[in-house]
Design an enzyme around this catalytic site. Sequence first.
Site, PDB file in Angstrom:
ATOM      1  N   SER A   1       3.838  -6.396  -0.383  1.00 38.10           N
ATOM      2  CA  SER A   1       2.538  -6.171  -1.033  1.00 38.10           C
ATOM      3  C   SER A   1       2.539  -6.559  -2.496  1.00 38.10           C
ATOM      4  O   SER A   1       3.376  -6.075  -3.271  1.00 38.10           O
ATOM      5  CB  SER A   1       2.162  -4.689  -0.991  1.00 38.10           C
ATOM      6  OG  SER A   1       1.934  -4.262   0.294  1.00 38.10           O
TER       7      SER A   1
ATOM      8  N   HIS B   1      -1.857  -9.350   1.647  1.00 37.70           N
ATOM      9  CA  HIS B   1      -0.857 -10.053   2.453  1.00 37.70           C
ATOM     10  C   HIS B   1      -1.546 -11.296   3.000  1.00 37.70           C
ATOM     11  O   HIS B   1      -2.312 -11.220   3.954  1.00 37.70           O
ATOM     12  CB  HIS B   1      -0.397  -9.179   3.627  1.00 37.70           C
ATOM     13  CG  HIS B   1       0.421  -7.995   3.233  1.00 37.70           C
ATOM     14  ND1 HIS B   1       1.794  -7.986   3.346  1.00 37.70           N
ATOM     15  CD2 HIS B   1       0.082  -6.798   2.741  1.00 37.70           C
ATOM     16  CE1 HIS B   1       2.253  -6.819   2.932  1.00 37.70           C
ATOM     17  NE2 HIS B   1       1.234  -6.078   2.558  1.00 37.70           N
TER      18      HIS B   1
ATOM     19  N   HIS C   1       2.482  -4.915   9.892  1.00 35.78           N
ATOM     20  CA  HIS C   1       3.069  -3.574   9.887  1.00 35.78           C
ATOM     21  C   HIS C   1       2.685  -2.809  11.159  1.00 35.78           C
ATOM     22  O   HIS C   1       1.644  -3.082  11.763  1.00 35.78           O
ATOM     23  CB  HIS C   1       2.560  -2.773   8.679  1.00 35.78           C
ATOM     24  CG  HIS C   1       2.763  -3.449   7.367  1.00 35.78           C
ATOM     25  ND1 HIS C   1       1.937  -4.454   6.919  1.00 35.78           N
ATOM     26  CD2 HIS C   1       3.707  -3.269   6.405  1.00 35.78           C
ATOM     27  CE1 HIS C   1       2.358  -4.873   5.727  1.00 35.78           C
ATOM     28  NE2 HIS C   1       3.429  -4.177   5.392  1.00 35.78           N
TER      29      HIS C   1
ATOM     30  N   TYR D   1       1.537   0.157  11.158  1.00 38.46           N
ATOM     31  CA  TYR D   1       0.302   0.932  10.931  1.00 38.46           C
ATOM     32  C   TYR D   1      -0.965   0.119  11.193  1.00 38.46           C
ATOM     33  O   TYR D   1      -2.046   0.683  11.329  1.00 38.46           O
ATOM     34  CB  TYR D   1       0.259   1.560   9.531  1.00 38.46           C
ATOM     35  CG  TYR D   1       0.295   0.590   8.362  1.00 38.46           C
ATOM     36  CD1 TYR D   1      -0.782  -0.232   8.063  1.00 38.46           C
ATOM     37  CD2 TYR D   1       1.419   0.519   7.550  1.00 38.46           C
ATOM     38  CE1 TYR D   1      -0.741  -1.114   6.997  1.00 38.46           C
ATOM     39  CE2 TYR D   1       1.480  -0.360   6.483  1.00 38.46           C
ATOM     40  CZ  TYR D   1       0.399  -1.174   6.213  1.00 38.46           C
ATOM     41  OH  TYR D   1       0.447  -2.046   5.163  1.00 38.46           O
ATOM     42  N   GLU D   2      -0.824  -1.198  11.258  1.00 38.72           N
ATOM     43  CA  GLU D   2      -2.000  -2.022  11.572  1.00 38.72           C
ATOM     44  C   GLU D   2      -2.334  -1.965  13.059  1.00 38.72           C
ATOM     45  O   GLU D   2      -3.362  -2.483  13.483  1.00 38.72           O
ATOM     46  CB  GLU D   2      -1.737  -3.478  11.168  1.00 38.72           C
ATOM     47  CG  GLU D   2      -1.606  -3.666   9.671  1.00 38.72           C
ATOM     48  CD  GLU D   2      -1.184  -5.087   9.320  1.00 38.72           C
ATOM     49  OE1 GLU D   2      -2.037  -5.980   9.404  1.00 38.72           O
ATOM     50  OE2 GLU D   2      -0.011  -5.293   8.975  1.00 38.72           O
TER      51      GLU D   2
ATOM     52  N   ALA E   1       7.130  -3.319  -1.317  1.00 41.94           N
ATOM     53  CA  ALA E   1       6.676  -2.367  -2.323  1.00 41.94           C
ATOM     54  C   ALA E   1       7.121  -0.992  -1.852  1.00 41.94           C
ATOM     55  O   ALA E   1       7.042  -0.703  -0.655  1.00 41.94           O
ATOM     56  CB  ALA E   1       5.153  -2.419  -2.425  1.00 41.94           C
TER      57      ALA E   1
ATOM     58  N   MET F   1       6.799   1.437   4.059  1.00 45.62           N
ATOM     59  CA  MET F   1       6.263   1.359   5.424  1.00 45.62           C
ATOM     60  C   MET F   1       6.636   0.058   6.137  1.00 45.62           C
ATOM     61  O   MET F   1       5.944  -0.356   7.067  1.00 45.62           O
ATOM     62  CB  MET F   1       4.733   1.480   5.384  1.00 45.62           C
ATOM     63  CG  MET F   1       4.219   2.721   4.674  1.00 45.62           C
ATOM     64  SD  MET F   1       2.430   2.696   4.532  1.00 45.62           S
ATOM     65  CE  MET F   1       2.156   4.062   3.362  1.00 45.62           C
ATOM     66  N   SER F   2       7.720  -0.586   5.687  1.00 44.47           N
ATOM     67  CA  SER F   2       8.062  -1.879   6.319  1.00 44.47           C
ATOM     68  C   SER F   2       9.574  -2.050   6.359  1.00 44.47           C
ATOM     69  O   SER F   2      10.319  -1.072   6.336  1.00 44.47           O
ATOM     70  CB  SER F   2       7.425  -3.019   5.516  1.00 44.47           C
ATOM     71  OG  SER F   2       8.028  -3.135   4.242  1.00 44.47           O
TER      72      SER F   2
ATOM     73  N   ASN G   1       5.259   2.672  -7.559  1.00 45.53           N
ATOM     74  CA  ASN G   1       4.725   3.989  -7.947  1.00 45.53           C
ATOM     75  C   ASN G   1       5.832   5.009  -7.762  1.00 45.53           C
ATOM     76  O   ASN G   1       6.795   4.755  -7.033  1.00 45.53           O
ATOM     77  CB  ASN G   1       3.537   4.356  -7.034  1.00 45.53           C
ATOM     78  CG  ASN G   1       3.931   4.360  -5.563  1.00 45.53           C
ATOM     79  OD1 ASN G   1       4.039   3.292  -4.935  1.00 45.53           O
ATOM     80  ND2 ASN G   1       4.191   5.527  -5.025  1.00 45.53           N
TER      81      ASN G   1
ATOM     82  N   HIS H   1      -3.580   2.220  -2.810  1.00 41.39           N
ATOM     83  CA  HIS H   1      -3.099   0.866  -2.486  1.00 41.39           C
ATOM     84  C   HIS H   1      -3.288  -0.056  -3.691  1.00 41.39           C
ATOM     85  O   HIS H   1      -2.450  -0.927  -3.953  1.00 41.39           O
ATOM     86  CB  HIS H   1      -3.838   0.321  -1.260  1.00 41.39           C
ATOM     87  CG  HIS H   1      -3.416  -1.073  -0.872  1.00 41.39           C
ATOM     88  ND1 HIS H   1      -2.131  -1.376  -0.458  1.00 41.39           N
ATOM     89  CD2 HIS H   1      -4.087  -2.245  -0.858  1.00 41.39           C
ATOM     90  CE1 HIS H   1      -2.045  -2.679  -0.207  1.00 41.39           C
ATOM     91  NE2 HIS H   1      -3.216  -3.225  -0.443  1.00 41.39           N
TER      92      HIS H   1
HETATM   93  N1  HPA Z   1       4.970   5.526   0.075  1.00 42.66           N
HETATM   94  C1  HPA Z   1       5.014   4.702   1.149  1.00 42.66           C
HETATM   95  N2  HPA Z   1       4.907   3.392   1.065  1.00 42.66           N
HETATM   96  C2  HPA Z   1       4.751   2.851  -0.163  1.00 42.66           C
HETATM   97  C3  HPA Z   1       4.682   3.635  -1.317  1.00 42.66           C
HETATM   98  C4  HPA Z   1       4.802   5.046  -1.196  1.00 42.66           C
HETATM   99  O1  HPA Z   1       4.768   5.811  -2.176  1.00 42.66           O
HETATM  100  N3  HPA Z   1       4.514   2.791  -2.371  1.00 42.66           N
HETATM  101  C5  HPA Z   1       4.484   1.534  -1.848  1.00 42.66           C
HETATM  102  N4  HPA Z   1       4.616   1.566  -0.513  1.00 42.66           N
END
Ligand code: HPA
Length: 293
Positions: free
Chosen positions: A37, A68, A90, A92-93, A120, A224-225, A248, A260
């Site tokens: 991301s 993406h 992903h 989650y998609e 990310a 998440m990947s 973050n 996001h």
């Molecule tokens: N949690 C899950 N996935 C992420 C995060 C997070 O804080 N930041 C970027 N992808």
Amino acid sequence: MSSVYFDQVSEAAAYLQSKLGAPKPSLAPSVAIVLGSGLGAVADSVENPILIPYGEIPHFPQSTVEGHSGRIVAGKLSGTPVIVMQGRVHFYEGYTPLQVTFPMRVLGLAGIRTVVLTNAAGGIAPGLSIGQLVALSDHINALGFNPLTGPNEPRFAITPKSGLRFFDMTEAYSKPLRTLAQQAAQQEGWTLEEGIYLATPGPSFETPAEIRAFRTLGATLVGMSTVPETIVARHMGIEVLGISCVTNLAAGLGAAQLSHEEVFEAGRRVQHRLAGLLKRLVPTIATGISSKQ
Ligand code: HPA
């Protein structure tokens, strides 16, 4: 895993190779980079790029997430042939584990020997700061699935000892590759720390209690990947370098709310540093691969 899946991967790999002009084996890319991301601009550093939208490749899954792009950028990075995947899909998609890992299978059959998986991630360990790049030393699979569930398909092996039903994950993320990456970062004037990445299915971010639980489990990064791709790469015998961009601080550790947009923006800010690292690193990885052949 049915042989239909293997045939679909083979078809996609043949298509990819035909687009690359079916170059002589010595000129074909052996290194691939998957961009996470907000990190897509690394593809801008590719010289004389051939662009292949995912939608053009038979059976290839297409990303539904903003940020993406969903295309392959093939060309040279500092003179070394490389395949860059700009965007990934992903769980989650709504994609199945087999769809999520389809591109990695294709890369392996198309001749890739080393993959750099970027993502990310939220920072869990104290001391991690937003914008920091971290090399993965290990992962924790908290996705609730393993992409290799089902019949084993040994034809995916690219090295003599891979493609096994049960295989070792002690060094899922190659130590030698990590060392090369750390040396390249040093030459760029910064330090590449190491971290342990825990993958959740998403798409919701975590609760602060979940983050405290993950920290207790030993995770220093959350995302998440990457984990499904790493498992499948190791099944095939592909070497993996994982690099997280801390976009973050994880839930409960920093800003009151996660979004996001924040993740995407932080990725955008650091992508040039990532590009600098990869431009320096990829030629040294490729040299290492060809000296082993
Ligand atoms: N949690 C899950 N996935 C992420 C995060 C997070 O804080 N930041 C970027 N992808």
